[in-house]
Design a protein around this motif. Structure first.
Motif, PDB file in Angstrom:
ATOM      1  N   ILE A 103      26.195  40.505  45.674  1.00  3.41           N
ATOM      2  CA  ILE A 103      25.651  39.274  45.094  1.00  3.41           C
ATOM      3  C   ILE A 103      24.881  38.530  46.180  1.00  3.41           C
ATOM      4  O   ILE A 103      25.322  38.471  47.337  1.00  3.41           O
ATOM      5  CB  ILE A 103      26.797  38.368  44.592  1.00  3.41           C
TER       6      ILE A 103
ATOM      7  N   LEU B 161      29.844  40.064  49.227  1.00  4.47           N
ATOM      8  CA  LEU B 161      30.742  40.327  48.102  1.00  4.47           C
ATOM      9  C   LEU B 161      29.945  40.978  46.991  1.00  4.47           C
ATOM     10  O   LEU B 161      28.818  40.567  46.714  1.00  4.47           O
ATOM     11  CB  LEU B 161      31.365  39.016  47.593  1.00  4.47           C
TER      12      LEU B 161
ATOM     13  N   TYR C 178      29.469  42.497  42.922  1.00  2.00           N
ATOM     14  CA  TYR C 178      29.544  41.898  41.596  1.00  2.00           C
ATOM     15  C   TYR C 178      30.934  42.085  40.987  1.00  2.00           C
ATOM     16  O   TYR C 178      31.686  42.965  41.418  1.00  2.00           O
ATOM     17  CB  TYR C 178      28.481  42.507  40.679  1.00  2.00           C
TER      18      TYR C 178
ATOM     19  N   THR D 219      34.601  27.916  39.249  1.00  2.00           N
ATOM     20  CA  THR D 219      34.747  27.787  40.697  1.00  2.00           C
ATOM     21  C   THR D 219      33.436  27.370  41.354  1.00  2.00           C
ATOM     22  O   THR D 219      33.408  26.522  42.240  1.00  2.00           O
ATOM     23  CB  THR D 219      35.197  29.121  41.298  1.00  2.00           C
ATOM     24  N   LEU D 220      32.361  27.978  40.905  1.00  2.00           N
ATOM     25  CA  LEU D 220      31.066  27.679  41.510  1.00  2.00           C
ATOM     26  C   LEU D 220      30.105  27.001  40.536  1.00  2.00           C
ATOM     27  O   LEU D 220      29.236  26.263  40.977  1.00  2.00           O
ATOM     28  CB  LEU D 220      30.406  28.970  42.015  1.00  2.00           C
ATOM     29  N   ASP D 221      30.223  27.316  39.284  1.00  2.00           N
ATOM     30  CA  ASP D 221      29.226  26.857  38.306  1.00  2.00           C
ATOM     31  C   ASP D 221      29.858  26.007  37.217  1.00  2.00           C
ATOM     32  O   ASP D 221      30.992  26.236  36.815  1.00  2.00           O
ATOM     33  CB  ASP D 221      28.547  28.076  37.641  1.00  2.00           C
TER      34      ASP D 221
ATOM     35  N   ALA E 127      27.914  48.708  35.965  1.00  2.00           N
ATOM     36  CA  ALA E 127      28.539  48.578  37.274  1.00  2.00           C
ATOM     37  C   ALA E 127      27.456  48.532  38.334  1.00  2.00           C
ATOM     38  O   ALA E 127      26.481  49.282  38.274  1.00  2.00           O
ATOM     39  CB  ALA E 127      29.477  49.756  37.520  1.00  2.00           C
TER      40      ALA E 127
ATOM     41  N   GLN F 271      33.330  45.238  42.696  1.00  2.00           N
ATOM     42  CA  GLN F 271      33.338  46.623  42.246  1.00  2.00           C
ATOM     43  C   GLN F 271      34.061  47.518  43.257  1.00  2.00           C
ATOM     44  O   GLN F 271      34.857  48.377  42.887  1.00  2.00           O
ATOM     45  CB  GLN F 271      31.890  47.119  42.032  1.00  2.00           C
TER      46      GLN F 271
ATOM     47  N   LEU G 167      41.996  37.481  36.895  1.00  2.00           N
ATOM     48  CA  LEU G 167      40.997  36.650  36.226  1.00  2.00           C
ATOM     49  C   LEU G 167      40.303  35.691  37.188  1.00  2.00           C
ATOM     50  O   LEU G 167      39.185  35.259  36.936  1.00  2.00           O
ATOM     51  CB  LEU G 167      41.653  35.858  35.092  1.00  2.00           C
TER      52      LEU G 167
ATOM     53  N   ARG H 273      32.077  27.552  49.146  1.00  2.00           N
ATOM     54  CA  ARG H 273      32.544  26.161  49.061  1.00  2.00           C
ATOM     55  C   ARG H 273      33.619  25.790  50.087  1.00  2.00           C
ATOM     56  O   ARG H 273      33.630  24.673  50.578  1.00  2.00           O
ATOM     57  CB  ARG H 273      33.143  25.902  47.658  1.00  2.00           C
TER      58      ARG H 273
ATOM     59  N   ASP I 171      36.212  35.092  41.641  1.00  2.00           N
ATOM     60  CA  ASP I 171      35.699  33.718  41.751  1.00  2.00           C
ATOM     61  C   ASP I 171      36.235  33.011  42.980  1.00  2.00           C
ATOM     62  O   ASP I 171      35.528  32.239  43.622  1.00  2.00           O
ATOM     63  CB  ASP I 171      36.121  32.927  40.507  1.00  2.00           C
TER      64      ASP I 171
ATOM     65  N   PRO J  24      28.134  44.742  30.828  1.00  2.00           N
ATOM     66  CA  PRO J  24      27.356  44.868  32.053  1.00  2.00           C
ATOM     67  C   PRO J  24      27.494  46.247  32.661  1.00  2.00           C
ATOM     68  O   PRO J  24      28.520  46.905  32.521  1.00  2.00           O
ATOM     69  CB  PRO J  24      27.964  43.798  32.957  1.00  2.00           C
TER      70      PRO J  24
ATOM     71  N   PRO K 245      40.036  31.351  30.290  1.00  2.00           N
ATOM     72  CA  PRO K 245      39.582  32.510  31.068  1.00  2.00           C
ATOM     73  C   PRO K 245      38.398  33.175  30.363  1.00  2.00           C
ATOM     74  O   PRO K 245      38.452  33.399  29.152  1.00  2.00           O
ATOM     75  CB  PRO K 245      40.800  33.438  31.082  1.00  2.00           C
ATOM     76  N   VAL K 246      37.362  33.492  31.118  1.00  2.00           N
ATOM     77  CA  VAL K 246      36.161  34.113  30.557  1.00  2.00           C
ATOM     78  C   VAL K 246      36.017  35.513  31.136  1.00  2.00           C
ATOM     79  O   VAL K 246      36.119  35.712  32.347  1.00  2.00           O
ATOM     80  CB  VAL K 246      34.908  33.268  30.885  1.00  2.00           C
ATOM     81  N   THR K 247      35.789  36.475  30.265  1.00  2.00           N
ATOM     82  CA  THR K 247      35.569  37.848  30.713  1.00  2.00           C
ATOM     83  C   THR K 247      34.091  38.194  30.549  1.00  2.00           C
ATOM     84  O   THR K 247      33.318  37.398  30.014  1.00  2.00           O
ATOM     85  CB  THR K 247      36.418  38.838  29.901  1.00  2.00           C
TER      86      THR K 247
ATOM     87  N   VAL L 254      33.339  46.524  36.966  1.00  2.00           N
ATOM     88  CA  VAL L 254      33.280  47.197  35.670  1.00  2.00           C
ATOM     89  C   VAL L 254      34.239  48.375  35.773  1.00  2.00           C
ATOM     90  O   VAL L 254      34.161  49.174  36.709  1.00  2.00           O
ATOM     91  CB  VAL L 254      31.848  47.686  35.352  1.00  2.00           C
TER      92      VAL L 254
ATOM     93  N   THR M  76      41.690  35.295  26.373  1.00  2.00           N
ATOM     94  CA  THR M  76      40.396  35.237  27.038  1.00  2.00           C
ATOM     95  C   THR M  76      39.262  35.250  26.021  1.00  2.00           C
ATOM     96  O   THR M  76      39.444  35.654  24.866  1.00  2.00           O
ATOM     97  CB  THR M  76      40.216  36.435  27.981  1.00  2.00           C
TER      98      THR M  76
ATOM     99  N   ARG N 222      29.767  33.723  34.606  1.00  2.00           N
ATOM    100  CA  ARG N 222      30.397  34.763  35.420  1.00  2.00           C
ATOM    101  C   ARG N 222      31.860  34.901  35.009  1.00  2.00           C
ATOM    102  O   ARG N 222      32.534  33.904  34.784  1.00  2.00           O
ATOM    103  CB  ARG N 222      30.330  34.324  36.884  1.00  2.00           C
ATOM    104  N   PRO N 223      32.393  36.110  34.882  1.00  2.00           N
ATOM    105  CA  PRO N 223      33.820  36.266  34.536  1.00  2.00           C
ATOM    106  C   PRO N 223      34.709  35.548  35.541  1.00  2.00           C
ATOM    107  O   PRO N 223      34.467  35.598  36.745  1.00  2.00           O
ATOM    108  CB  PRO N 223      34.035  37.783  34.618  1.00  2.00           C
ATOM    109  N   GLY N 224      35.729  34.860  35.030  1.00  2.00           N
ATOM    110  CA  GLY N 224      36.641  34.154  35.927  1.00  2.00           C
ATOM    111  C   GLY N 224      37.430  33.110  35.186  1.00  2.00           C
ATOM    112  O   GLY N 224      37.400  33.018  33.956  1.00  2.00           O
ATOM    113  N   GLN N 225      38.125  32.312  35.963  1.00  2.00           N
ATOM    114  CA  GLN N 225      38.979  31.277  35.394  1.00  2.00           C
ATOM    115  C   GLN N 225      38.178  29.976  35.288  1.00  2.00           C
ATOM    116  O   GLN N 225      37.651  29.490  36.269  1.00  2.00           O
ATOM    117  CB  GLN N 225      40.201  31.061  36.291  1.00  2.00           C
TER     118      GLN N 225
END
Lengths: 179, 331
Positions: A147, B239, B241, A64-66, A142, B135, B56, B68, B60, A140, A114-116, B244, A37, A92-95
């Protein structure tokens, strides 16, 4: 003498050949990058091989979104390139997938990435371990709130929802009264 | 057309006699629970097409479902509101059955099957919360891991160290989408079989047929579903964030807030003791009150203990709602 069946078979075979031909037009390009990652904001090295010499490719981080534009890369005469790029700090963290796009917009090669969340620097990690209270964590905080998500529905979705709710309510009333 | 189905599907088997009181809302609570469990299974199947159970990609993928996936936001919100509806109907059903003393001979096994179903529903609620992997979801997952460590060998499955091949989130996903629903459907079959053959616990004369109860129950269920559908539009589930680790800043899904309140008082052991005490009492009820007199309301001391336990759970729930947010893991 060729019959209509012969012509049809040849046309079908030619149609099947379009796919590989189109893929072959961009060759068997590959992308390589960091193992494991990466953190948001982290620098990465991407290497490409099998790309068309002299052709410039857009490198996009697709999630996924961006989607994020990472930069461009131009292969040398040996069909390879190496670029130093940075994962956007706000990713954003994700695949994700790193996608190399040819000038015509075709996907030429992809790499899973993968981005954390953004990671501490080494200095901040050391300061934390030594008990220093003056160091701040770069990760970040908590958050307990939600969102803000932009919700929009296509007309057909509204139609389906309305139909389902309407049918359920109407049928419900009907059955209740009938019983 | 009705007779065509009747002849080919054996629907005549639904024409056995039952008391008229079975058509009151209080006798439909179990059926309503079953209906919303069916809604949860169907909406859950749709959500599973888009959900990624790997840590991971999990958060998302939920964002993808909301923003979507076709009808994803509404289906997910229907899933969320239906889960809340199940909690309301199952608690009401259990309370009504307890008050009616429908756990007395010969309905002890029916009661135990029902308690088992309530336990499975509780597990589905907490495993489902973890799958959000925001979270709140991560804190739920951390509670699973901590509970697993506290209970030693028994809870090993819920620890990250159980296997290196699959993360805990993925295993919780497997529980939520496979083992728990299978166990639920199996136990529902047992519960319905026993109700069919032992009869509804009501002393009135049998003046109506079960088919009429099914028609009325279906009507009420569809009306309730329409309400849930409107709620899913008007108040869609959100949903949080991305998580952490190592902190607790959220509170759990509302049906679990009584456990949260108990954790505030007792620490992390509260999440094991609370459900164990409540579940243990419910299982013991038919053994503690073996009086053959099935008169509703005549519970003796068992009834008072049940009432007190219910009051304690309610008080803990209110404390969970209005009390402070606290760190439990690591306490």
């Amino acid at each position: 003498m060729m019959t209509r069946l012969d012509v049809g078979i040849l046309a079908f075979l030619a149609f099947l050949a379009l796919g590989p031909a189109e893929a072959a037009a961009h060759g068997d390009a590959t992308l390589e990058g960091p193992d494991g990652t990466v953190g948001a904001g982290q620098g990465i090295t991407l290497s490409g091989a099998g790309f068309a010499p002299g052709e410039s490719h857009r490198l996009v981080l697709r999630g996924t979104l961006d989607d994020y534009e990472l930069g461009t890369a131009t292969a040398g005469a040996d069909s390879t390139f190496t670029v130093e790029l940075a994962v956007p700090a706000g990713a954003r963290p994700g695949q994700y997938r790193v996608v190399a796009l040819a000038p015509d917009g075709d996907e030429v090669a992809t790499l899973d990435l993968p981005v954390t969340a953004a990671r501490e620097t080494a200095e901040e990690a050391d300061a934390g371990a030594s008990g220093s209270t003056s160091s701040g964590r770069s990760g970040p905080e908590a958050r307990a709130d939600e969102i803000v998500i932009e919700r929009s529905r296509a007309g057909i979705e509204w139609g389906v929802i309305g139909l389902v709710i309407g049918l359920a309510g109407g049928l419900g009333v009907g059955l209740f009264r009938r019983s | 057309m009705g007779s065509w189905f009747r002849e080919r599907l054996g629907l005549g088997g639904l024409d056995y006699e039952i008391p008229e009181s079975a058509n009151r809302l209080t006798y439909m609570l179990g059926g309503l629970t079953a209906f919303f469990l069916l809604v949860l299974i169907l909406t859950g199947f749709y959500l599973a097409q888009f959900y990624n159970p790997n840590p991971l990609g999990a958060h998302d993928s939920v964002l993808y479902i909301i923003a979507r996936a076709p009808l994803g936001d509404w289906v997910r919100s229907v899933h969320y509101w239906s889960a809340g509806a199940v909690v309301v109907t199952v608690v009401a059903h259990l309370t009504w059955v307890f008050w009616r003393r429908s756990y007395t001979k010969p309905r002890e096994v029916t009661w135990w099957a029902g308690v088992g179903l309530a336990g499975l529903i509780f597990l589905l609620i907490v495993t489902g919360t973890a799958l959000r992997y925001d979270q709140e979801g991560f804190e739920a997952l951390a509670h699973f891991a901590t509970g697993g460590e506290l209970t030693g060998w028994f809870g090993r499955f819920f620890t990250e160290g159980f296997t290196i091949s699959t993360p805990l989130l993925s295993r919780i996903y497997g529980l939520h989408t496979s083992l728990l629903p299978l166990a639920l459907v199996g136990l529902m079959g047992v519960h319905f079989w026993l109700i069919r053959h032992l009869g509804i616990h009501a002393s009135e004369e049998r003046t109506t047929v079960f088919r009429r109860h099914v028609v009325r129950l279906t009507g009420v269920s569809l009306l309730a579903f329409a309400v849930v559908g409107v709620l899913a539009v008007a108040a869609p589930e959100g949903l949080g964030y991305p998580p952490v680790q190592g902190v607790e800043v959220t509170k759990p899904f509302w049906p679990v807030l009584w456990v949260y309140g108990l954790e505030n008082l007792l620490g992390v052991w509260g999440m094991i003791l609370g459900p164990a005490v409540v579940g243990g009492f419910l299982v013991a009820v038919p053994l503690l009150n073996r009086d053959d007199d099935g008169t509703p309301g005549r519970h003796g001391w068992v009834g008072w203990v049940g009432l007190a336990l219910g009051a304690v759970v309610l008080a803990l729930w209110l404390y969970g709602v209005f009390g402070e947010t606290r760190q439990h893991i690591g306490m």
